[in-house]
Design a protein around this motif. Structure first.
Motif, PDB file in Angstrom:
ATOM      1  N   THR A 587     -11.988  -1.570  45.586  1.00 47.82           N
ATOM      2  CA  THR A 587     -13.168  -2.079  44.880  1.00 47.82           C
ATOM      3  C   THR A 587     -14.212  -1.015  44.628  1.00 47.82           C
ATOM      4  O   THR A 587     -15.079  -1.185  43.791  1.00 47.82           O
ATOM      5  CB  THR A 587     -13.827  -3.185  45.705  1.00 47.82           C
ATOM      6  N   GLY A 588     -14.125   0.094  45.383  1.00 51.46           N
ATOM      7  CA  GLY A 588     -15.156   1.109  45.250  1.00 51.46           C
ATOM      8  C   GLY A 588     -16.392   0.803  46.081  1.00 51.46           C
ATOM      9  O   GLY A 588     -17.350   1.560  46.086  1.00 51.46           O
ATOM     10  N   ARG A 589     -16.398  -0.327  46.809  1.00 49.05           N
ATOM     11  CA  ARG A 589     -17.558  -0.678  47.644  1.00 49.05           C
ATOM     12  C   ARG A 589     -17.339  -0.190  49.057  1.00 49.05           C
ATOM     13  O   ARG A 589     -16.337  -0.522  49.690  1.00 49.05           O
ATOM     14  CB  ARG A 589     -17.745  -2.190  47.663  1.00 49.05           C
ATOM     15  N   ILE A 590     -18.281   0.553  49.547  1.00 46.98           N
ATOM     16  CA  ILE A 590     -18.093   1.198  50.850  1.00 46.98           C
ATOM     17  C   ILE A 590     -18.030   0.168  51.972  1.00 46.98           C
ATOM     18  O   ILE A 590     -17.281   0.332  52.940  1.00 46.98           O
ATOM     19  CB  ILE A 590     -19.209   2.232  51.083  1.00 46.98           C
ATOM     20  N   ARG A 591     -18.732  -0.969  51.797  1.00 48.06           N
ATOM     21  CA  ARG A 591     -18.748  -1.981  52.867  1.00 48.06           C
ATOM     22  C   ARG A 591     -17.389  -2.657  52.972  1.00 48.06           C
ATOM     23  O   ARG A 591     -16.943  -3.041  54.048  1.00 48.06           O
ATOM     24  CB  ARG A 591     -19.849  -3.012  52.600  1.00 48.06           C
TER      25      ARG A 591
ATOM     26  N   LEU B  21     -21.826  -2.268  64.069  1.00 43.60           N
ATOM     27  CA  LEU B  21     -20.779  -2.592  63.099  1.00 43.60           C
ATOM     28  C   LEU B  21     -21.271  -3.638  62.131  1.00 43.60           C
ATOM     29  O   LEU B  21     -21.110  -3.511  60.901  1.00 43.60           O
ATOM     30  CB  LEU B  21     -19.528  -3.074  63.841  1.00 43.60           C
ATOM     31  N   VAL B  24     -23.513  -2.091  59.699  1.00 41.37           N
ATOM     32  CA  VAL B  24     -22.790  -1.350  58.650  1.00 41.37           C
ATOM     33  C   VAL B  24     -22.237  -2.313  57.610  1.00 41.37           C
ATOM     34  O   VAL B  24     -22.287  -2.077  56.406  1.00 41.37           O
ATOM     35  CB  VAL B  24     -21.673  -0.508  59.282  1.00 41.37           C
ATOM     36  N   LEU B  25     -21.695  -3.468  58.103  1.00 41.62           N
ATOM     37  CA  LEU B  25     -21.012  -4.375  57.183  1.00 41.62           C
ATOM     38  C   LEU B  25     -21.972  -5.208  56.353  1.00 41.62           C
ATOM     39  O   LEU B  25     -21.665  -5.555  55.224  1.00 41.62           O
ATOM     40  CB  LEU B  25     -20.060  -5.285  57.967  1.00 41.62           C
ATOM     41  N   ARG B  28     -27.066  -3.381  52.813  1.00 41.10           N
ATOM     42  CA  ARG B  28     -26.632  -2.756  51.580  1.00 41.10           C
ATOM     43  C   ARG B  28     -27.341  -1.439  51.325  1.00 41.10           C
ATOM     44  O   ARG B  28     -26.884  -0.642  50.557  1.00 41.10           O
ATOM     45  CB  ARG B  28     -26.864  -3.714  50.418  1.00 41.10           C
ATOM     46  N   ALA B  94     -25.551   0.230  48.273  1.00 39.45           N
ATOM     47  CA  ALA B  94     -24.159   0.662  48.424  1.00 39.45           C
ATOM     48  C   ALA B  94     -23.224  -0.135  47.521  1.00 39.45           C
ATOM     49  O   ALA B  94     -22.210   0.373  47.062  1.00 39.45           O
ATOM     50  CB  ALA B  94     -23.728   0.511  49.880  1.00 39.45           C
ATOM     51  N   ASP B  95     -23.516  -1.399  47.235  1.00 40.34           N
ATOM     52  CA  ASP B  95     -22.613  -2.222  46.436  1.00 40.34           C
ATOM     53  C   ASP B  95     -22.628  -1.854  44.962  1.00 40.34           C
ATOM     54  O   ASP B  95     -21.635  -2.006  44.263  1.00 40.34           O
ATOM     55  CB  ASP B  95     -22.963  -3.701  46.595  1.00 40.34           C
ATOM     56  N   LEU B  97     -23.024   1.132  43.926  1.00 36.42           N
ATOM     57  CA  LEU B  97     -22.425   2.464  43.778  1.00 36.42           C
ATOM     58  C   LEU B  97     -20.901   2.340  43.876  1.00 36.42           C
ATOM     59  O   LEU B  97     -20.287   2.853  44.806  1.00 36.42           O
ATOM     60  CB  LEU B  97     -22.969   3.400  44.868  1.00 36.42           C
ATOM     61  N   ASN B  98     -20.298   1.625  42.926  1.00 33.91           N
ATOM     62  CA  ASN B  98     -18.848   1.394  43.039  1.00 33.91           C
ATOM     63  C   ASN B  98     -18.078   2.079  41.907  1.00 33.91           C
ATOM     64  O   ASN B  98     -17.128   1.549  41.355  1.00 33.91           O
ATOM     65  CB  ASN B  98     -18.540  -0.099  43.082  1.00 33.91           C
ATOM     66  N   MET B 100     -15.950   4.360  42.067  1.00 31.83           N
ATOM     67  CA  MET B 100     -14.584   4.724  42.447  1.00 31.83           C
ATOM     68  C   MET B 100     -13.649   3.520  42.437  1.00 31.83           C
ATOM     69  O   MET B 100     -12.585   3.556  43.046  1.00 31.83           O
ATOM     70  CB  MET B 100     -14.590   5.352  43.838  1.00 31.83           C
TER      71      MET B 100
END
Lengths: 611, 102
Positions: A587-591, B21, B24-25, B28, B94-95, B97-98, B100
């Motif tokens: 997905t490209g989402r780091i989480r 954890l 992290v999860l 955002r 972070a969401d 920035l996808n 990739m």
């Protein structure tokens, strides 16, 4: 140095000619192309003449020349080895001698053709392969030559490739002979697995010592070899390619489809005659096939209107005589007929070529007529050729065919009757051709121009066709003598001699004096049906069409999408679906990645915990 | 040093680790993710200290020094990256920035 040691050069000269012509090709000037193309075969012919004289004056001990090793694998060793005995010398004379004359003729006949170099390249390739075939000392090398001549035949039938019909004819010849060739190949494998050698002489020796006559193995091996011979020599049931093969240029028909390649089957059987003696039932089949073919092809020749097709059917019929002779064990008579047939049939084809050449490529004999005055050379060639073909006394064909028929009578009077009937038919169709083309109403519009390249071979072949019967190639050193003919003046001999005259008389009555009319005879319903039936070669093509071609096409249509291909399509589909699924998880989402790492860690720890 | 039982120390470390954890999860913001990572690193460091104290070995403290160095390097690199990302994309979400995505 003895000439015989140069045996390896005999097939090499034409092959070098082929290489030069194929590499330098059309860049050479026309005279140079002719010099290379004809010269290479001339060199071979000269060498063969030297070797032949040396061999025939010597002890006639078989001579073996090994040039090198072709393949060595474990206990299988196939040398490039040549074997010279009286049989191969005879074949060498036919191939290079007649081949040389036809090449000279072709230099004139093909003069205006654009593919001059290509033509001679193919012709040289063919001659080279044919020489390998007749000289080979093992069956694999023989098979190489066998396929080589098949290739040459294919290339030359389809020489004028602009017309798709010529391409069809070439493919038909290639595919139909391939059916026989496959049988031959299986036969080769059978012989090797059973007798552990490919060397022909050794093979024959082992076959006679290890196998019992008439048992399954020799019968199967002989039958498979016979299959190859039937295909190559255009015998029943694989004969229908030869009439269509006339699509090629006339010198090709003379060289390949009359004098040399189509007699390869006869050579093969003669070469492996020891095996056929071990299989009497197969040998009987050879005789029956020969007799049937000669009658069927003779009947077809009677009703053709295309000058070359008449000669093609006549070739099939004459090879039928050779098979008949082989079938009754008259080996040397068969080879003798092969020799004389090469002379007179090459003569007839070349003369027919001259007629076609001067007649604006017209093939229909009923559109010709009265050419006797305009083309005396072609006329006399045809008279001599037809006389020899129908075995009138003192021509070359007479000696060989007479010998065959007497030998056949000793073996089976029934087959002899068929042979005599065939002789009558031969007389009818050969003189029908002469009378229709050269007598009767004169047709205008001839561009009578035949160069020396075309007339000299005609004269020489005419002399050979007339006098070739005097040649006595001593084949007794190769074949067991089975018959001694003591019919000097009995009824059988007289009937055999008279049969062609009956045919000649019928031809005179029908086509020269016009006492009877073939048109009126064909006017009745049943007779006309019979004519059409014979014209189409006894419906063999239709039979193949119905039982082989159409089912094949139906299956091909059924499997148009290729069931086997489905497997590969499925594999491709699977990987494509898998790709889209897996790439969706990216997905490209780091989480998302972090949680899958955490989940993976949890799963692994859980597994470690629980186990 | 023996007043606190090892189980308590380890339990605290586990709680800290899970908290990190979860951080992290669920967070955002990249800065918050980095901070949560620090919490997770410190949780493991605490586990090493507790284990080292339990067996009276210096190894645990050496491992903690190693983790400390690692965390310092990680923060250095991570903050540098966060700065570059903010300059280029004007966000730290972070969401979003996808780029990739497969």
């Amino acid at each position: 140095m003895k000439a015989i040691e140069l045996l390896g050069w005999v097939p090499l000269f034409p092959f070098l000619g082929f290489l030069i012509l194929v590499l330098a090709g059309e860049r050479l000037s026309k005279p140079l192309i002719a010099w290379v193309g004809v010269g290479s075969v001339a060199a071979s012919a000269l060498l063969v003449a030297l070797i032949g004289v040396e061999f025939l004056n010597g002890t006639m001990e078989p001579y073996r020349l090994v040039l090198g090793s072709w393949m060595e694998v474990d206990d299988l060793s196939i040398p490039v080895g040549f074997y010279l005995d009286a049989l191969s010398v005879t074949m060498l004379f036919v191939v290079t001698g007649v081949g040389f004359l036809i090449h000279v003729y072709a230099a004139g006949f093909m003069e205006d053709d654009l593919g001059y170099a290509r033509f001679f390249a193919y012709m040289n390739l063919f001659v080279s392969a044919m020489l390998v075939l007749v000289l080979a000392d093992n069956l694999v090398l023989l098979y190489l030559g066998w396929e080589g001549v098949g290739l040459g035949s294919y290339l030359l039938i389809g020489f004028w490739y602009e017309d798709p019909n010529n391409g069809y004819a070439a493919r038909k010849a290639f595919v139909m002979t391939r059916v026989g060739d496959t049988a031959l190949l299986v036969g080769l494998f059978l012989l090797f697995t059973q007798l552990h050698t490919f060397d022909i002489q050794l093979l024959m020796l082992r076959a006679t010592s290890q196998w019992t006559s008439g048992s399954l193995l020799p019968v199967a091996a002989a039958a498979l070899l016979l299959g190859g011979a039937l295909g190559k020599s255009a015998q029943l049931p694989l004969q229908s390619w030869l009439p269509d093969a006339m699509a090629g240029p006339t010198p090709v028909s003379a060289l390949i489809h009359a004098a040399t390649m189509v007699t390869a089957g006869v050579y093969l059987i003669a070469r492996t005659h020891a095996l056929f003696i071990m299989a009497p039932s197969v040998q009987f089949v050879v005789a029956v096939m020969g007799a049937t073919t000669l009658l069927m092809a003779g009947c077809s020749a009677l009703v053709q209107t295309d000058i070359k097709r008449i000669l093609a059917y006549s070739t099939i019929s004459q090879i039928g005589y050779m098979f008949l002779a082989l079938g009754v064990g008259a080996w040397s008579s068969a080879i003798f007929h092969l020799l004389t047939h090469a002379f007179f049939k090459a003569l007839l084809f070349l003369a027919a070529g001259a007629v076609i050449f001067c007649f604006h490529h017209e093939h229909n004999i009923f559109k010709m007529g009265g050419l006797r005055k305009a083309m005396p050379l072609a006329f006399w060639s045809f008279v001599i050729g037809s006389a020899a073909l129908s075995a009138l006394p003192f021509t070359s064909g007479f000696y060989s065919k007479h010998e065959i028929l007497l030998a056949v009578f000793d073996a089976s009077p029934g087959l002899w009757t068929a042979g005599c009937l065939g002789a009558i038919i031969t007389g009818i169709y050969s003189f029908r051709l002469v009378f229709v083309v050269f007598f009767g109403r004169e047709c205008p519009g001839i561009k009578a121009r035949v160069g020396w390249q075309m007339s000299v071979p005609l004269i020489l072949l005419g002399a050979l066709a007339l006098l070739g019967g005097m040649l006595k190639i001593p084949l007794d050193s190769v074949f067991p003598v089975v018959f001694n003919h003591d019919h000097t003046f009995d009824l059988v001999s007289v009937i055999t001699v008279l049969a062609p005259f009956v045919g000649l008389l019928i031809a005179v009555l029908f086509y020269l004096t016009g006492t009877f009319s073939a048109q009126r005879l064909a006017g009745y319903g049943l007779a006309n049906q019979l004519r059409i039936f014979c014209f189409n070669g006894w419906g063999i093509d239709a039979l193949y069409g119905a039982f082989v071609v159409r089912p094949f096409k139906a299956i091909a249509k059924l499997n148009k999408n290729d069931a086997v291909d489905g497997i590969y399509v499925a594999i491709a589909l699977l990987s494509r679906v898998g790709y889209s699924r897996v790439s969706a998880s990216q997905t490209g989402r780091i989480r998302w990645y972090a949680s899958s790492v955490a989940l993976g860690a949890v799963v692994i720890i859980a597994i470690g915990w629980l186990s | 040093m023996n007043g606190i039982p090892m189980e308590h120390g380890l339990l605290l470390s586990a709680v800290l680790f899970v908290l990190g954890l979860v951080g992290v999860l669920v967070r955002r913001n990249l800065i918050m993710i980095l901070m949560s990572l620090e919490v997770m690193l410190n949780a493991t460091g605490l586990a090493f200290i507790v284990a080292g104290a339990r067996w009276g070995e210096a190894d645990g403290q050496i491992m903690f020094l190693l983790i400390l160095t690692l965390a310092a390097a990680e923060v250095g690199v991570g903050l540098g990256l966060a700065l570059q990302i903010f300059r280029r994309f004007h966000t730290l979400d972070a969401d979003s920035l996808n780029g990739m995505k497969g």
